[in-house]
Write a protein that holds these residues in place. Sequence first.
Motif, PDB file in Angstrom:
ATOM      1  N   LEU A  49       0.822  -1.209   0.000  1.00 55.76           N
ATOM      2  CA  LEU A  49       0.000   0.000   0.000  1.00 55.76           C
ATOM      3  C   LEU A  49       0.856   1.259   0.000  1.00 55.76           C
ATOM      4  O   LEU A  49       0.586   2.208  -0.745  1.00 55.76           O
ATOM      5  N   TYR A  52       2.235   1.770  -3.418  1.00 59.67           N
ATOM      6  CA  TYR A  52       1.183   2.253  -4.308  1.00 59.67           C
ATOM      7  C   TYR A  52       0.943   3.751  -4.095  1.00 59.67           C
ATOM      8  O   TYR A  52       0.853   4.521  -5.047  1.00 59.67           O
ATOM      9  N   LEU A  53       0.853   4.157  -2.842  1.00 61.60           N
ATOM     10  CA  LEU A  53       0.600   5.565  -2.526  1.00 61.60           C
ATOM     11  C   LEU A  53       1.759   6.469  -2.945  1.00 61.60           C
ATOM     12  O   LEU A  53       1.561   7.648  -3.212  1.00 61.60           O
ATOM     13  N   ARG A  57       4.362   1.294  -9.489  1.00 57.72           N
ATOM     14  CA  ARG A  57       3.453   0.384 -10.169  1.00 57.72           C
ATOM     15  C   ARG A  57       4.265  -0.744 -10.783  1.00 57.72           C
ATOM     16  O   ARG A  57       5.487  -0.717 -10.818  1.00 57.72           O
ATOM     17  N   GLU A  79      -3.071  -4.081  -8.128  1.00 57.21           N
ATOM     18  CA  GLU A  79      -3.449  -2.710  -8.475  1.00 57.21           C
ATOM     19  C   GLU A  79      -4.961  -2.574  -8.591  1.00 57.21           C
ATOM     20  O   GLU A  79      -5.539  -1.612  -8.084  1.00 57.21           O
ATOM     21  N   ILE A  82      -6.552  -2.551  -5.054  1.00 59.34           N
ATOM     22  CA  ILE A  82      -6.363  -1.276  -4.356  1.00 59.34           C
ATOM     23  C   ILE A  82      -7.238  -0.194  -4.988  1.00 59.34           C
ATOM     24  O   ILE A  82      -7.915   0.567  -4.288  1.00 59.34           O
ATOM     25  N   GLU A  83      -7.250  -0.130  -6.309  1.00 58.29           N
ATOM     26  CA  GLU A  83      -8.026   0.896  -7.012  1.00 58.29           C
ATOM     27  C   GLU A  83      -9.523   0.767  -6.759  1.00 58.29           C
ATOM     28  O   GLU A  83     -10.250   1.762  -6.768  1.00 58.29           O
ATOM     29  N   TYR A  85     -10.891   0.341  -4.000  1.00 61.53           N
ATOM     30  CA  TYR A  85     -11.190   1.018  -2.742  1.00 61.53           C
ATOM     31  C   TYR A  85     -10.839   2.501  -2.734  1.00 61.53           C
ATOM     32  O   TYR A  85     -11.078   3.193  -1.744  1.00 61.53           O
ATOM     33  N   MET A  86     -10.258   2.968  -3.822  1.00 57.30           N
ATOM     34  CA  MET A  86      -9.881   4.384  -3.889  1.00 57.30           C
ATOM     35  C   MET A  86     -11.102   5.241  -4.240  1.00 57.30           C
ATOM     36  O   MET A  86     -11.940   4.825  -5.029  1.00 57.30           O
ATOM     37  N   PRO A  87     -11.170   6.428  -3.657  1.00 57.68           N
ATOM     38  CA  PRO A  87     -12.311   7.314  -3.971  1.00 57.68           C
ATOM     39  C   PRO A  87     -12.226   7.843  -5.384  1.00 57.68           C
ATOM     40  O   PRO A  87     -11.232   7.879  -6.024  1.00 57.68           O
TER      41      PRO A  87
END
Length: 87
Positions: A49, A52-53, A57, A79, A82-83, A85-87
């Motif tokens: 995480l 990623y932040l 990539r 990826e 994670i994406e 759950y991203m806003p």
Amino acid sequence: RGESLSSGSIATDSLMSSGQLVAEIESALDMADIDDDGEVGALTDGLILLRYLFGLRGDQLSASVVGLTANRNSNEEIEAYIEAYMP
């Protein structure tokens, strides 16, 4: 759990009960198992995480940190997870 978990950690006027707080934490832990190996690990899921932040990539995202028993182990799967759950 219960009052000992939330005592002094949430605002006195919060609408969230200690039971709701526990449920939110448990829900977040379910999502935090990024490599889907059944465990949330700082040196696996946490590092993925963070990478990623920081904008890493591909191979840089998961190299040497995906758990040995991971069900989600390709860069594309990680990826996408994670994406989701991203806003």
